[in-house]
Each structure stands twice: as structure tokens, then as C-alpha cells.
Design an enzyme around this catalytic site. Structure first.
Site, PDB file in Angstrom:
ATOM      1  N   ASP A 308      10.359  70.546  68.246  1.00  0.00           N
ATOM      2  CA  ASP A 308       9.063  70.660  67.590  1.00  0.00           C
ATOM      3  C   ASP A 308       8.082  71.216  68.608  1.00  0.00           C
ATOM      4  O   ASP A 308       8.239  71.003  69.813  1.00  0.00           O
ATOM      5  CB  ASP A 308       8.599  69.286  67.096  1.00  0.00           C
ATOM      6  N   TRP A 458       3.794  70.186  63.700  1.00  0.00           N
ATOM      7  CA  TRP A 458       4.578  69.867  62.502  1.00  0.00           C
ATOM      8  C   TRP A 458       5.597  70.971  62.201  1.00  0.00           C
ATOM      9  O   TRP A 458       5.755  71.398  61.065  1.00  0.00           O
ATOM     10  CB  TRP A 458       3.667  69.613  61.294  1.00  0.00           C
ATOM     11  N   HIS A 459       6.292  71.391  63.256  1.00  0.00           N
ATOM     12  CA  HIS A 459       7.320  72.433  63.127  1.00  0.00           C
ATOM     13  C   HIS A 459       8.696  71.854  63.439  1.00  0.00           C
ATOM     14  O   HIS A 459       9.473  72.422  64.204  1.00  0.00           O
ATOM     15  CB  HIS A 459       7.000  73.602  64.064  1.00  0.00           C
ATOM     16  N   GLN A 460       9.021  70.721  62.820  1.00  0.00           N
ATOM     17  CA  GLN A 460      10.303  70.066  63.058  1.00  0.00           C
ATOM     18  C   GLN A 460      11.443  71.018  62.691  1.00  0.00           C
ATOM     19  O   GLN A 460      11.413  71.654  61.642  1.00  0.00           O
ATOM     20  CB  GLN A 460      10.407  68.784  62.241  1.00  0.00           C
TER      21      GLN A 460
END
Length: 523
Positions: A308, A458-460
Site C-alpha cells: 500500500d 488506500w491503494h491496497q
């Protein structure tokens, strides 16, 4: 589109050709492309509900979705590298997935992101030249013509932020004064070299959010061969031996099965896709046995390699209150701390209002100000997902391990220092009175600030990665190793997180998946 039952002309029945699980940035693409053939029956299942609410459709209201019913509300486990903090990991639970609750930024990734995908997959079709062709097909670009890199007439409306606020223009100018070149676009030549700064490009049309669901699926809702089933959680894969033949779905108090005569495609995102795999018997044997789950396939990479983008909010006080434009995110910067690197390791996003973490808020936040998020484009820390139980209602445990790699903490310091230099540059003299956070501090204080300020973009991603080693979960065709009639198309298949926001790369993943599925089944 507010309905608890099926949407569109299709009706939820028992059998389909293809079942797509998840109506986010990749799943919406897969379902729409497969439904282009009127003879193909497609079921698109989404755990969330309608996107027809002002908090979604008005891009400026995106913060109101965080923590709402449209957010899965994931939270990482307490992390000793963040002073014991548990940080939120938001993800969209609504038609459109995270493309319905994000800041609408269209960021296509760096050229060498895609070259790395191709290398890991052993397939040049994942490389930059191929992906450029996909982007030309995807986009309805509203800017200056660039036949090599941009497309017109595609489903995704992309436009540079119109009339950006002075603080956004100052960021680009200030970056240039520090040796970071300015570009007209963050998605063209800039991301083929060392990086630069530019006004952001957005998926906003006539002042309204153009999510990937709205762009791809909504125009097809009248087709009898496409059924969209909201408010339905996929709880298990249904097998015949090692072949996936359908899915089990929970909707309210009801549980039923839907069958796929050709394939099931998982597009549930980098948290729920590995969770479903493990709870269905696909994963590391020891993890499955711990919860009494029968083993269908031993794939130790499921739930591993979690990545992330981590960032640190540097906050500056305005001289006078300023307007907020386009949801407050109109300028971005990517840069390489070392010219020898093959892609940027710094990823900075400007937000036109103060955004502290819960911990740094206690240090004092100005009533009027702006934030420069000092982000890491290529973090080296890796996390792990674990099950808390065998059932769909049992939450997944996310050990994100943010800042666990010492190089990430060193890079955090460099990124924060660049933000401070930028925000305190002469360009901002007419807009800014002072730097509020982190403020003056020594090396130890800056390190402490980083641990307290760290949040994510919030870039899992990367939890069911594509590749050829023993920790890979899917091959270059996105087919799950050892399992028939099952593919994954979402951010979990990334071998490494792309440079920048992940919505646009997920659309590419969806397009690639649809192309391969259509070719395999001759549809």
C-alpha cells in the site's frame, strides 16, 4: 439504481456463463466487456448498494463516504512501527467500488511498472507498449491530442482539473523551482522518465463523478444478458474437485448458489479476494488447517505480499481562506530521489484542506490550510492477511506492517523534507503564513512524526500476485494456479503496487482479463 434486487433487464437465476464477483474498477470492466456479446449471460455480484447518492455523485463530498456504509471499514492491526497505531484502510463497498468513493484521480502508472508486470508474468502483453494501446481504447481524453499516448471515444471520461486553485498551480511552479520539472499531463511523457509535477487528471464529467461502474456497466443495464445483483456477499466458491462451478452468496438472511457454466472471475479487491480464496480452501495449508477449512489447493502466496502507498501529511496555514476545487485534489508530484532508479519512489498528492492523522491532530491544526502528502511510491514493507475464522462474517486480520522496512523510514524522511522545501518555497509566499506540521524538529523528532503521521492512500494491492514463483497465485492469464475456471482481476494480482493511484491500472487489469476470457471462450 436504488434496489435491493437485481438491476437491469436481467433476472437473478441459477445459471450463467460467467459470474463476476465485485463491481469495482476491474469487475465493472470485465462484466461490461463480456456482456458485449448478447449470447453471453453475465452475473455481476456486489456486496454494496446504490451509488445514486450525493456523497458519491458529487466528487467534492468524497470524504463523507469514509467510514460510511459505502466503506468496508478495514483497519490494520496495531503496528509497533507506527507507535502501536491501527490505521484505517478504506475500500469501496458500493456499485463502482473504490472508484465511487475515491478522489477521482486518473493515474496510469509509470512505464516501468508495466515492464515489471511483463517481466514477472513472462508475457510481453503486460508491457508498456501493449498497455498504452489499452489506455487509448479506454479513454475519452478531453485534453490536447496525443495520438501516441491518449485515446478519444472510450468509456472513461478523463480531463485535467479545470481552473485549478492557486495552491495547486503554486505546487507545480514550486516543484519546478526545486528542480522537479512541470508537465502538462501526469499521464504522458512525465511517467516515462524520472517523473515531475502536474495538475491532476480526473474522472469527473460535468461536475459529477464518472465512476467505472457508471462508465462501463450503467449503459448496459437494459440488456437481458446482464444481471447486476447488489447487497449480496460472495461467501464461498463452489467446487467440483478443483474446478470452480459457482459461488455461494449471502443476501440478508438468505443464502443461495449461482452457477457459472464457463468461469468465475474474482474482483473483490486486495482484502476480500484472498479472504474468499482462503475461506474456500485455496491458500497456505497451515492457515487453512488452523480454521478447519478443507484444503482444495495449497497456494502459500494467498494473502501475502500486501502493499500500500504510505504517506505523511505535511500541513501549511493559509494567509487567507481559499476555495476548494475538484474535491480538493488538483496537483500531484512523482519524483526519483536517485536518478539511477528506474521509476519514481516519491508520490506526493496535494489536498486543499488540512488532513492530519488522529495523532498529529493533537499537535494543532490550522482552521484554514492545505496538506501535502509526502508519499512513498515504491514502499518496501510487506504485509500479510490472516483469517480470524472460516465464515464470511469473520473479519480478515490485516498485518499491514507499514514502515517495517528500514528503507521506508529513510525514504519517509526524504519525502517529508521535499514537502517542507516545497511548501516553504517563495512561490507560496503570498498564500502561506507558516508550516504547521511537522514544524521544526531534529532527526529523531522527524522520525517520530513519520510514525505518528503515517496513513495510506488506500491503494491496497498485491495479495494474490501474478508471477511464476512459488508465492504467485495467478499466471499471466490471471488464472489461479491449480484451479480450473477461476481467474482474478483486481489490484491483488499486481506483483508490485503501481506508481500512483490504482484505479486506472485496475481498469487495465479488467480489460486484459476480458480480452483473455473472450479469446479463450471464443465469445
Amino acid at each position: 439504481m436504488d434496489s435491493a434486487g437485481p438491476l437491469g433487464a436481467g433476472q437473478a437465476e441459477g445459471h450463467y456463463d460467467f459470474i463476476v464477483c465485485g463491481a469495482g474498477s476491474a469487475g465493472s470492466v470485465v462484466a461490461s466487456r463480456l456482456a458485449e456479446n448478447s449470447e453471453v449471460r453475465v452475473l455481476l455480484i456486489e456486496a454494496g448498494g446504490s451509488d445514486d447518492v450525493s456523497e458519491v455523485m458529487d466528487p467534492a463530498q468524497w470524504p463523507l463516504n469514509l467510514g460510511s456504509e459505502r466503506d468496508w471499514g478495514f483497519v490494520a492491526q496495531a503496528n509497533p512501527h507506527l507507535n502501536g497505531r491501527s490505521i484505517p484502510l478504506s475500500m469501496g463497498k458500493v456499485l463502482g467500488g473504490s472508484s465511487s468513493i475515491n478522489v477521482s484521480v486518473w493515474a496510469r502508472g509509470h512505464k516501468n511498472d508495466w515492464e515489471y508486470f511483463a517481466q514477472e508474468a513472462g508475457d510481453p502483453a503486460w508491457g508498456y507498449e501493449s498497455v498504452l494501446g489499452i489506455y487509448r481504447r479506454i479513454e475519452d481524453w478531453q485534453g490536447a491530442p496525443d495520438p501516441l499516448r491518449r485515446g478519444r471515444g472510450g468509456p472513461v471520461h478523463v480531463k485535467s482539473a479545470a481552473n485549478p486553485q492557486p495552491v495547486a498551480l503554486a505546487m507545480v511552479e514550486g516543484a519546478a523551482s526545486l528542480g522537479v520539472p512541470a508537465f502538462d499531463s501526469p499521464n504522458g511523457e512525465m511517467m516515462e522518465g524520472r517523473g515531475g509535477a502536474a495538475i491532476s487528471e480526473l474522472t469527473v464529467r460535468d461536475g459529477r463523478r464518472a465512476s467505472i461502474f457508471r462508465s462501463y456497466v450503467q449503459p448496459r443495464l437494459g440488456q437481458p444478458n446482464l444481471t447486476v445483483l447488489p447487497h449480496a456477499t460472495v461467501s464461498k466458491l463452489v467446487f467440483s474437485g478443483t474446478t470452480v462451478v459457482g459461488v455461494e452468496v449471502v443476501a440478508g438472511s438468505h443464502r443461495r448458489r449461482y452457477y457459472a457454466d464457463r468461469e468465475v472471475i474474482l474482483s473483490l479487491g486486495a482484502i476480500n479476494t484472498p479472504k474468499l480464496l482462503m475461506q474456500s480452501g485455496i491458500g497456505a495449508e497451515d492457515e487453512l488447517r488452523r480454521h478447519g477449512i478443507p484444503i482444495v489447493a495449497h497456494l502459500p502466496g494467498v494473502g501475502q505480499n500486501h502493499q500500500d502507498h504510505v504517506s505523511f501529511g505535511c500541513i501549511f496555514e493559509y494567509r487567507e481562506p481559499q476555495q476548494i476545487g475538484h474535491g480538493g485534489s488538483e496537483a500531484t508530484l512523482y519524483w526519483t530521489s536517485d536518478p539511477a532508479l528506474d521509476r519514481p519512489d516519491m508520490f506526493h498528492c496535494q489536498v486543499q484542506f488540512p488532513v492530519p492523522s488522529a495523532e498529529t491532530a493533537a499537535l494543532g491544526v490550522p482552521k484554514h490550510g492545505w496538506t501535502m502528502f509526502a508519499g512513498l511510491a515504491q514502499p518496501k514493507s510487506r504485509g500479510t492477511l490472516r483469517l480470524s475464522g472460516p465464515d464470511a462474517g469473520d473479519p480478515v486480520l490485516i498485518d499491514a506492517n507499514t514502515l517495517s522496512h528500514p528503507d521506508d523510514l529513510a525514504m519517509a524522511r526524504l519525502s517529508i523534507e521535499l514537502c517542507r522545501d516545497l511548501g516553504n518555497s517563495a512561490v507560496f509566499g503570498g498564500l502561506v503564513t507558516r508550516e504547521v506540521l511537522p514544524g521544526k524538529c531534529d532527526a529523531a523528532g522527524l522520525q517520530q512524526f513519520a510514525r505518528s503521521a503515517a496513513v495510506t492512500y488506500w491503494h491496497q494491492s498485491c495479495t494474490a500476485k501474478m508471477g511464476r514463483d512459488r508465492m504467485s497465485v495467478v499466471d499471466h492469464r490471471l488464472k489461479v494456479y491449480g484451479i480450473e475456471r477461476l481467474r482474478i482481476a483486481d489490484a491483488s494480482i499486481m506483483p508490485q503496487v503501481t506508481s500512483g493511484n490504482t484505479m486506472a491500472p485496475c481498469v487495465v487489469i479488467g480489460e486484459r482479463a476480458a480480452d483473455m476470457i473472450k479469446a479463450a471462450h471464443r465469445v
